[in-house]
Design a protein around this motif. Structure first.
Motif, PDB file in Angstrom:
ATOM      1  N   GLU A   1      22.195  10.971 -15.794  1.00  0.00           N
ATOM      2  CA  GLU A   1      21.156  11.324 -14.834  1.00  0.00           C
ATOM      3  C   GLU A   1      19.842  10.605 -15.125  1.00  0.00           C
ATOM      4  O   GLU A   1      18.840  10.835 -14.439  1.00  0.00           O
ATOM      5  CB  GLU A   1      20.923  12.841 -14.858  1.00  0.00           C
ATOM      6  N   VAL A   2      19.818   9.768 -16.156  1.00  0.00           N
ATOM      7  CA  VAL A   2      18.594   9.034 -16.500  1.00  0.00           C
ATOM      8  C   VAL A   2      18.220   8.111 -15.347  1.00  0.00           C
ATOM      9  O   VAL A   2      19.038   7.311 -14.884  1.00  0.00           O
ATOM     10  CB  VAL A   2      18.796   8.233 -17.801  1.00  0.00           C
ATOM     11  N   ARG A   3      16.981   8.233 -14.889  1.00  0.00           N
ATOM     12  CA  ARG A   3      16.549   7.414 -13.749  1.00  0.00           C
ATOM     13  C   ARG A   3      15.033   7.402 -13.657  1.00  0.00           C
ATOM     14  O   ARG A   3      14.336   8.189 -14.305  1.00  0.00           O
ATOM     15  CB  ARG A   3      17.129   7.958 -12.437  1.00  0.00           C
TER      16      ARG A   3
ATOM     17  N   LEU B   1      12.866  -4.400  -7.836  1.00  0.00           N
ATOM     18  CA  LEU B   1      12.348  -3.079  -8.185  1.00  0.00           C
ATOM     19  C   LEU B   1      13.287  -1.969  -7.745  1.00  0.00           C
ATOM     20  O   LEU B   1      13.388  -0.937  -8.395  1.00  0.00           O
ATOM     21  CB  LEU B   1      10.967  -2.876  -7.547  1.00  0.00           C
ATOM     22  N   ASP B   2      14.010  -2.177  -6.644  1.00  0.00           N
ATOM     23  CA  ASP B   2      14.960  -1.172  -6.177  1.00  0.00           C
ATOM     24  C   ASP B   2      16.020  -0.878  -7.223  1.00  0.00           C
ATOM     25  O   ASP B   2      16.551   0.234  -7.298  1.00  0.00           O
ATOM     26  CB  ASP B   2      15.638  -1.644  -4.882  1.00  0.00           C
ATOM     27  N   LEU B   3      16.339  -1.870  -8.035  1.00  0.00           N
ATOM     28  CA  LEU B   3      17.359  -1.687  -9.069  1.00  0.00           C
ATOM     29  C   LEU B   3      16.935  -0.634 -10.083  1.00  0.00           C
ATOM     30  O   LEU B   3      17.781   0.012 -10.707  1.00  0.00           O
ATOM     31  CB  LEU B   3      17.633  -3.018  -9.782  1.00  0.00           C
ATOM     32  N   LEU B   4      15.624  -0.465 -10.266  1.00  0.00           N
ATOM     33  CA  LEU B   4      15.129   0.501 -11.242  1.00  0.00           C
ATOM     34  C   LEU B   4      15.295   1.943 -10.776  1.00  0.00           C
ATOM     35  O   LEU B   4      15.130   2.881 -11.552  1.00  0.00           O
ATOM     36  CB  LEU B   4      13.649   0.237 -11.535  1.00  0.00           C
ATOM     37  N   LEU B   5      15.617   2.140  -9.492  1.00  0.00           N
ATOM     38  CA  LEU B   5      15.750   3.487  -8.947  1.00  0.00           C
ATOM     39  C   LEU B   5      17.183   4.009  -9.032  1.00  0.00           C
ATOM     40  O   LEU B   5      17.444   5.152  -8.662  1.00  0.00           O
ATOM     41  CB  LEU B   5      15.288   3.508  -7.485  1.00  0.00           C
ATOM     42  N   LYS B   6      18.091   3.185  -9.504  1.00  0.00           N
ATOM     43  CA  LYS B   6      19.503   3.578  -9.577  1.00  0.00           C
ATOM     44  C   LYS B   6      19.984   3.479 -11.024  1.00  0.00           C
ATOM     45  O   LYS B   6      19.326   2.867 -11.862  1.00  0.00           O
ATOM     46  CB  LYS B   6      20.357   2.636  -8.708  1.00  0.00           C
ATOM     47  N   ARG B   7      21.158   4.050 -11.266  1.00  0.00           N
ATOM     48  CA  ARG B   7      21.755   3.837 -12.585  1.00  0.00           C
ATOM     49  C   ARG B   7      22.171   2.379 -12.668  1.00  0.00           C
ATOM     50  O   ARG B   7      22.935   1.887 -11.840  1.00  0.00           O
ATOM     51  CB  ARG B   7      22.981   4.746 -12.778  1.00  0.00           C
ATOM     52  N   PRO B   8      21.686   1.648 -13.670  1.00  0.00           N
ATOM     53  CA  PRO B   8      21.978   0.209 -13.743  1.00  0.00           C
ATOM     54  C   PRO B   8      23.478  -0.068 -13.885  1.00  0.00           C
ATOM     55  O   PRO B   8      24.222   0.722 -14.471  1.00  0.00           O
ATOM     56  CB  PRO B   8      21.218  -0.236 -15.002  1.00  0.00           C
TER      57      PRO B   8
ATOM     58  N   SER C   1      11.248  -0.055 -31.803  1.00  0.00           N
ATOM     59  CA  SER C   1      10.951   0.612 -30.547  1.00  0.00           C
ATOM     60  C   SER C   1      10.519   2.049 -30.811  1.00  0.00           C
ATOM     61  O   SER C   1      11.280   2.832 -31.389  1.00  0.00           O
ATOM     62  CB  SER C   1      12.174   0.617 -29.621  1.00  0.00           C
ATOM     63  N   VAL C   2       9.295   2.395 -30.382  1.00  0.00           N
ATOM     64  CA  VAL C   2       8.842   3.784 -30.500  1.00  0.00           C
ATOM     65  C   VAL C   2       9.454   4.634 -29.387  1.00  0.00           C
ATOM     66  O   VAL C   2       9.290   5.856 -29.370  1.00  0.00           O
ATOM     67  CB  VAL C   2       7.306   3.889 -30.467  1.00  0.00           C
ATOM     68  N   PHE C   3      10.156   3.982 -28.459  1.00  0.00           N
ATOM     69  CA  PHE C   3      10.867   4.670 -27.385  1.00  0.00           C
ATOM     70  C   PHE C   3      12.332   4.831 -27.778  1.00  0.00           C
ATOM     71  O   PHE C   3      12.879   4.016 -28.524  1.00  0.00           O
ATOM     72  CB  PHE C   3      10.775   3.875 -26.082  1.00  0.00           C
ATOM     73  N   PRO C   4      13.023   5.843 -27.246  1.00  0.00           N
ATOM     74  CA  PRO C   4      14.432   6.032 -27.602  1.00  0.00           C
ATOM     75  C   PRO C   4      15.332   4.982 -26.973  1.00  0.00           C
ATOM     76  O   PRO C   4      14.900   4.217 -26.097  1.00  0.00           O
ATOM     77  CB  PRO C   4      14.735   7.440 -27.060  1.00  0.00           C
ATOM     78  N   ALA C   5      16.582   4.965 -27.403  1.00  0.00           N
ATOM     79  CA  ALA C   5      17.532   3.962 -26.921  1.00  0.00           C
ATOM     80  C   ALA C   5      17.758   4.057 -25.419  1.00  0.00           C
ATOM     81  O   ALA C   5      18.009   3.050 -24.756  1.00  0.00           O
ATOM     82  CB  ALA C   5      18.864   4.105 -27.670  1.00  0.00           C
ATOM     83  N   LEU C   6      17.671   5.256 -24.850  1.00  0.00           N
ATOM     84  CA  LEU C   6      17.913   5.405 -23.415  1.00  0.00           C
ATOM     85  C   LEU C   6      16.901   4.604 -22.604  1.00  0.00           C
ATOM     86  O   LEU C   6      17.238   4.029 -21.560  1.00  0.00           O
ATOM     87  CB  LEU C   6      17.901   6.880 -23.016  1.00  0.00           C
ATOM     88  N   SER C   7      15.647   4.545 -23.069  1.00  0.00           N
ATOM     89  CA  SER C   7      14.625   3.764 -22.364  1.00  0.00           C
ATOM     90  C   SER C   7      14.940   2.274 -22.423  1.00  0.00           C
ATOM     91  O   SER C   7      14.763   1.541 -21.446  1.00  0.00           O
ATOM     92  CB  SER C   7      13.240   4.026 -22.972  1.00  0.00           C
TER      93      SER C   7
ATOM     94  N   ALA D   1      12.289  12.254 -19.764  1.00  0.00           N
ATOM     95  CA  ALA D   1      12.343  13.571 -19.119  1.00  0.00           C
ATOM     96  C   ALA D   1      13.686  13.785 -18.439  1.00  0.00           C
ATOM     97  O   ALA D   1      14.299  14.858 -18.567  1.00  0.00           O
ATOM     98  CB  ALA D   1      11.203  13.703 -18.118  1.00  0.00           C
ATOM     99  N   SER D   2      14.176  12.786 -17.717  1.00  0.00           N
ATOM    100  CA  SER D   2      15.444  12.955 -17.001  1.00  0.00           C
ATOM    101  C   SER D   2      16.607  13.128 -17.976  1.00  0.00           C
ATOM    102  O   SER D   2      17.558  13.858 -17.695  1.00  0.00           O
ATOM    103  CB  SER D   2      15.689  11.774 -16.050  1.00  0.00           C
ATOM    104  N   TYR D   3      16.522  12.492 -19.142  1.00  0.00           N
ATOM    105  CA  TYR D   3      17.577  12.662 -20.153  1.00  0.00           C
ATOM    106  C   TYR D   3      17.532  14.071 -20.749  1.00  0.00           C
ATOM    107  O   TYR D   3      18.579  14.723 -20.925  1.00  0.00           O
ATOM    108  CB  TYR D   3      17.421  11.621 -21.264  1.00  0.00           C
TER     109      TYR D   3
END
Length: 463
Positions: free
Chosen positions: A181-183, A166-173, A140-146, A387-389
């Motif tokens: 604060e990642v969202r 899709l609404d689930l993606l707007l909240k902390r899973p 993964s070229v993306f970090p673990a948070l993604s 960015a949020s992280y």
């Protein structure tokens, strides 16, 4: 497979056809080759020809395997990477990429590498590698948070496009057990759908990603435990398989000649230390007309000198243009460069005091390894999560955008830049960036991560 830690491996690498993926894969390839391991780097001819040259001491260890991309009616001629075509034709590149099954299978069968390191897109590679007795790792070229935000492989493979999902993606899973604060925001989710949704002819990005994780033997992440320990540990729980950090892959100084560098350096030399803003949004992220206009007016309003890399793709359906008269008004104060530049050299210059970026991993790492404070303007989902992280950890400041439509004002751009670059109130961001140099730029930390990754790959069958 190697019998002991001293034996050298043959590792094949198969990145997705985007330079934000090709370059980190190549960086990791060089680090592994520097330890004496043999690398076969698989991609298309035009992409391989556009990659940076391999250092001479490594040329005998890294072999480029060129395979031709199938021609598709809807894929522009010579389009071999995402930089060669507009976003709305990205799905055709994935369809063509899926047409590489047979040549990749032939390579695996003939070369019999110990491991093949795969990207998110080739969801079909896991079963193929297993059939030939080759181990596969997803890098993964993306970090673990993604990755952690998106959930387990099973969750990813069954994500649907309906609004409730899709609404689930707007909240902390619900599977994230710690405060964060990642969202994502609504406009980032919308862009995610535009770029990655499935169709009758194409498999969705999230399914590709989930299937890869589900069918690989191990997951390798561009990260380290000092950067995001909670998220790396969460991945081990979600994936139920080994998760190994590859390090943050800091950039290294490249002394290769760049014809444009002397002129750029001369301009940078004219400005006081820490006064210039460097602006770039990577090779794949292209602001639309509205975003480009707001950015330009914000830079003008800030009063700061700037160096803006604004690559206009000839393949774009609609090329956004700068406000009328902007370049004339900024003559002497700002540079708008519309060709590839030696980014690391520019950012390393003493006159550059901060970066305005999209939160892509490579630009973020380069900025913080050099101790340059960051102003973030994310566009798409992975950028929004990163960015949020960074904001949560006080490592960067984000330009305010409306959560629903993504709108932002020139004033928000100017105020963000002034805060981070000049204001006493933003001193914390400048100090934090200096502090982060020891994490993001420490070559010894990176070297240790690669050693541990290689030990894992060498001894997988015994672990």
């Amino acid at each position: 497979m190697a019998d002991n830690g001293d034996d050298k491996l043959h590792i094949a690498m198969f990145p997705w056809l985007a330079f934000g993926h090709l370059l980190p894969f190549l960086q990791l390839a060089k680090l592994m080759a520097s330890k004496g391991h043999k690398i076969s780097f698989i991609s298309t001819p035009r992409n391989i020809d556009r990659l940076p040259k391999i250092p001479k001491p490594l040329t005998h260890l890294i072999t480029f395997i060129k395979i031709n991309l199938p021609k598709l009616q809807n894929l522009p001629e010579n389009a071999e990477s995402t930089r060669d075509l507009p976003i709305n034709k990205g799905k055709y590149l994935k369809i063509a990429y899926d047409g590489l099954r047979e040549p990749v299978s032939d390579f695996i069968q003939t070369a019999s590498p110990d491991w093949i390191i795969n990207d998110f897109a080739a969801y079909w590679l896991g079963p193929m590698a297993a059939e030939h007795g080759v181990l596969m790792a997803y890098f993964s070229v993306f970090p673990a948070l993604s990755l952690g935000f998106m959930g387990s492989p099973e969750t990813l493979m069954h994500v649907s496009d309906d609004p409730a999902s899709l609404d689930l993606l707007l909240k902390r899973p619900k599977w994230v057990p710690f405060e964060s604060e990642v969202r994502l925001t609504a406009f980032q989710v919308t862009r995610l759908l535009e770029r990655s949704s499935a169709s009758e002819e194409n498999v969705s990005d999230v399914y590709r990603f989930g299937a890869n994780v589900n069918r690989c033997d191990a997951v390798v992440v561009r990260s380290c435990f000092d950067f995001e320990p909670d998220w790396l540990n969460l991945l081990k729980t979600l994936y139920k398989k080994p998760v190994v950090p590859a390090g943050l892959l800091p950039a290294v100084v490249n002394d290769a000649g760049d014809a444009c560098w002397p002129e750029m350096k001369q301009w940078l030399d004219m400005h006081p230390k820490g006064s210039v803003v460097y602006i770039a949004f990577g090779t794949e992220t292209k602001p639309n007309q509205y975003e480009l206009t707001q950015l330009a007016l914000g830079l003008e309003l800030s009063g700061l000198p700037f160096f803006w890399v604004l690559i206009e793709g000839s393949s774009d359906d609609e090329v956004a243009v700068l406000p009328k008269g902007f370049e004339d008004r900024m003559n002497g104060r700002g540079v708008v460069c519309k060709v590839w530049v030696p980014q690391f050299k520019i950012v390393s210059h003493d006159s550059v005091g901060g970066l305005l970026i999209h939160s892509g991993m490579s630009s973020m790492v380069e900025g913080l390894q050099l101790g340059k404070p960051l102003v973030l303007l994310p566009f798409v989902f992975d950028q929004g999560l990163i960015a949020s992280y960074l904001v949560e950890k006080k490592m960067a400041y984000m330009v305010h955008r409306d959560d629903v439509d993504g709108s932002f004002t020139p004033e928000s751009v100017a105020d963000s830049l002034s805060l981070v670059m000049v204001s006493e109130d933003g001193k914390m961001y400048r100090e934090k960036a200096k502090e982060m140099m020891s994490l993001f730029g420490d070559i010894n930390v990176q070297d240790k991560c690669v050693d541990e990754l290689l030990y894992f790959l060498q001894n997988f069958s015994k672990l």
